[in-house]
Write a protein that holds these residues in place. Structure first.
Motif, PDB file in Angstrom:
ATOM      1  N   MET A 106       0.844  -1.179   0.000  1.00  0.00           N
ATOM      2  CA  MET A 106       0.000   0.000   0.000  1.00  0.00           C
ATOM      3  C   MET A 106       0.886   1.238   0.000  1.00  0.00           C
ATOM      4  O   MET A 106       1.865   1.318   0.715  1.00  0.00           O
ATOM      5  CB  MET A 106      -0.895  -0.012   1.236  1.00  0.00           C
ATOM      6  CG  MET A 106      -1.839   1.144   1.248  1.00  0.00           C
ATOM      7  SD  MET A 106      -3.166   1.017   2.440  1.00  0.00           S
ATOM      8  CE  MET A 106      -3.839  -0.570   2.059  1.00  0.00           C
ATOM      9  N   SER A 108     -13.600   2.167  -0.748  1.00  0.00           N
ATOM     10  CA  SER A 108     -12.199   1.924  -1.095  1.00  0.00           C
ATOM     11  C   SER A 108     -12.093   1.302  -2.486  1.00  0.00           C
ATOM     12  O   SER A 108     -11.294   1.743  -3.310  1.00  0.00           O
ATOM     13  CB  SER A 108     -11.546   1.014  -0.056  1.00  0.00           C
ATOM     14  OG  SER A 108     -10.236   0.691  -0.425  1.00  0.00           O
ATOM     15  N   SER A 149      -6.750   1.915   2.393  1.00  0.00           N
ATOM     16  CA  SER A 149      -7.477   0.839   3.075  1.00  0.00           C
ATOM     17  C   SER A 149      -8.808   1.361   3.630  1.00  0.00           C
ATOM     18  O   SER A 149      -8.947   2.558   3.914  1.00  0.00           O
ATOM     19  CB  SER A 149      -6.637   0.271   4.221  1.00  0.00           C
ATOM     20  OG  SER A 149      -6.608   1.177   5.304  1.00  0.00           O
TER      21      SER A 149
END
Length: 91
Positions: free
Chosen positions: A1, A29, A37
């Motif tokens: 991420m 998301s 997230s």
């Protein structure tokens, strides 16, 4: 991420998606913020709400610019009056 740098546009988009999908952070998301997230979205949303509420409360509690200016003018007038009194008593 990866790190997501939030812009005002992102916050507006997030608010609009919450109106559309409710608090379904996973769906939000997937739809618009795939690099963020669901937990991060939730935290950003609630942090923004709390910051806005605190800002609005602070704005309501703080005096307006016009009242500050008029307070400064009154203060200047008082200083002027005191100076005149001091001049008169020193003569």
């Amino acid at each position: 991420m990866t790190y997501h740098r939030w812009t005002d546009r992102d916050y507006r988009q997030l608010a609009r998606l919450v109106q559309l999908y409710g608090l379904d952070w996973a769906r939000i998301s997937q739809t618009q913020f795939p690099d963020v997230s669901p937990v991060c979205l939730k935290n950003k949303y609630y942090t923004r709400i709390n910051n806005n509420a605190a800002y609005q409360e602070k704005r309501q509690d703080s005096p307006s610019l016009s009242s500050i200016v008029s307070d400064e003018q009154r203060s200047d007038e008082l200083v002027q009056q005191l100076m005149e009194i001091l001049k008169a008593t020193s003569m």
